[in-house]
Design an enzyme around this catalytic site. Structure first.
Site, short mmCIF file in Angstrom:
data_model
loop_
_atom_site.label_atom_id
_atom_site.label_comp_id
_atom_site.label_asym_id
_atom_site.label_seq_id
_atom_site.Cartn_x
_atom_site.Cartn_y
_atom_site.Cartn_z
N ASP B 8 0.85 -1.18 0.00
CA ASP B 8 0.00 0.00 0.00
C ASP B 8 0.90 1.24 0.00
O ASP B 8 2.06 1.16 0.40
CB ASP B 8 -0.86 -0.05 1.27
CG ASP B 8 -1.82 1.11 1.36
OD1 ASP B 8 -2.23 1.65 0.32
OD2 ASP B 8 -2.17 1.48 2.50
N GLU B 10 -0.23 4.98 0.92
CA GLU B 10 -0.49 5.92 2.03
C GLU B 10 -0.60 5.16 3.35
O GLU B 10 -1.32 4.18 3.45
CB GLU B 10 -1.78 6.68 1.75
CG GLU B 10 -1.67 7.60 0.54
CD GLU B 10 -3.01 8.23 0.19
OE1 GLU B 10 -3.52 9.02 0.97
OE2 GLU B 10 -3.55 7.90 -0.89
N LYS B 134 -6.90 -4.31 -5.63
CA LYS B 134 -5.71 -4.83 -4.95
C LYS B 134 -5.74 -6.36 -4.90
O LYS B 134 -4.73 -7.02 -5.16
CB LYS B 134 -5.61 -4.25 -3.54
CG LYS B 134 -5.42 -2.74 -3.53
CD LYS B 134 -4.96 -2.26 -2.16
CE LYS B 134 -4.96 -0.73 -2.12
NZ LYS B 134 -4.00 -0.22 -1.12
#
Lengths: 204, 204
Positions: B8, B10, B134
Site C-alpha cells: 500500500d 499511504e 488490490k
C-alpha cells in the site's frame, strides 16, 4: 484506462548478456541467442552444457555482467517513460544476472527466470517463471484493468507483442520482421518514444 | 519460485494525502480515510463534494502533495526491498497525485486509479482501475507464476493481504486488527523487513 509498458531487457535496454560473455571468454557458441535459436529450452541446455565443458561458474558470468553498461540512451529513455506511466521489464534472463543491470537502470521492476546453481557455484539448470511467461504477463496485466504497450527485439517477445494492445519490435534482426510483418519496427529510442507518447496521450 | 511484494502507499510509505490536505486547508472533513469509512465510493463522493463546496481544484491538492515527503525511513526500506526482489505499489490514490511522491521514492512501479478532471481543473469524478483492484492484482501476479507477499494499513488492503501468500498490517488502527485477527501486525520498518526477509530466504 491506466497503462503499463512492458519491455524486453536484452537488446532493448542492455546488450545481450551471452554475447558479451562470448566476447570475454572467446567461446563462440555462447553467441547464440533466441534470435537464432527460437526454442529457448534447447538454447539454455546448450549454454549450460558449454559452461560445464569449460568449467565456468555462475560467478564468471556475473563478473562479466557487472562490467556491462545499459545501451546508449537506455537509462534516459526508461526514466522518461517511468515518469509518464508504469513500466515492467519482462525478460528471459535470470534473477542471478539481473541485479547489477537493474541497479544501473534505476531499479525498474523486472520479472524474469531463475538459475539453479550447484554447491560449487556451477549452473545446473534453470527454472522458468512460467512457460510463455511474457504473453501470460500481458494477459495478467489486462486482468488488472490495464492497457499494455510493449516492445522487444526477438522471437521470445512475439507472444507479448501480439498480445499487447500495441507492440513494437525494437532493432530486430530482419529475419523476424519478415516472419511477423504485422509488428511495426522501431529503429531507435526516439522512434519508440514517439510511438509510446502517441498511445499514452490517447483519451482513455 | 519468484516473488513480488505488493505494498500500500499511504500509511505505509507516505503520509495520508487527504489528512495532509485537511491540515493545510483547515477543513476537518478531509481527514476521513478508508480507515474510518470502509466504503471507498461513499468516501470519494464526499471528498469531491467538499472540494466543489470550497472551490478547490486538482492543482490545490497537487500543491500540497508536492510539499509532502515519504515517511521517515520509507525510501531506505523500499530501496533495500527493491534490491532483493520485485516491489509493486498497489494504491487507491490517483495517477494525478502519485507523480511527485513516486519521484521522491525513486520511481517504483505503482498501479492506482485516475481522477476525472473538468475543463477548469475541478475534480468531477474518479475512475477505479477496477473494483477490488488490490485483491485482483494479487490474483494476476499469481497467474504470472509469482509468490506474493503484501503489506498495508487499512480496510482497502484486507483483500490483498488475505489473497497474498503472506500479508502483514503495517501500523494499522486497532479497530481493524480486532476485525482481522488472522493478519499479523508489524509496527515499524524493521519488523516488516524481518518478516519479508524470512519469506524471501525460504527455498523456492
Amino acid at each position: 484506462m491506466l497503462n503499463v509498458i512492458t519491455l524486453d531487457l536484452e537488446g532493448v535496454l542492455v546488450p545481450e548478456i551471452w554475447i558479451e560473455f562470448s566476447k570475454i571468454t572467446g567461446i563462440a557458441d555462447f553467441r547464440l541467442t533466441t534470435r537464432e535459436v527460437p526454442d529457448y529450452d534447447v538454447l539454455m541446455k546448450k549454454r549450460i552444457e558449454l559452461l560445464a565443458q569449460h568449467g565456468l561458474m555462475l560467478s564468471d558470468i556475473q563478473d562479466v555482467i557487472r562490467r556491462m553498461e545499459p545501451m546508449n540512451g537506455a537509462k534516459e529513455f526508461l526514466d522518461r517513460l517511468r515518469r509518464q506511466t508504469q513500466v515492467v521489464i519482462l525478460s528471459d534472463t535470470f534473477t542471478q544476472f539481473a541485479g547489477p543491470l537493474m541497479e544501473k537502470l534505476g531499479l525498474p521492476t523486472i520479472f524474469c527466470n531463475t538459475l539453479e546453481v550447484g554447491p560449487k557455484g556451477q549452473v545446473t539448470g534453470y527454472r522458468l517463471r512460467q512457460k510463455d511467461g511474457k504473453k501470460l504477463a500481458v494477459q495478467a496485466f489486462h486482468s488488472m484493468g490495464l492497457k499494455v504497450f510493449a516492445s522487444g527485439d526477438s522471437y521470445n517477445d512475439t507472444g507479448m507483442l501480439l498480445e499487447a494492445d500495441a507492440g513494437f519490435f525494437f532493432c530486430p534482426p530482419e529475419s523476424i520482421t519478415l516472419q511477423f510483418p504485422q509488428i511495426p519496427v522501431k529503429r531507435n529510442y526516439t522512434e519508440l518514444t514517439e510511438s509510446f507518447d502517441a498511445l499514452l496521450s490517447e483519451r482513455f
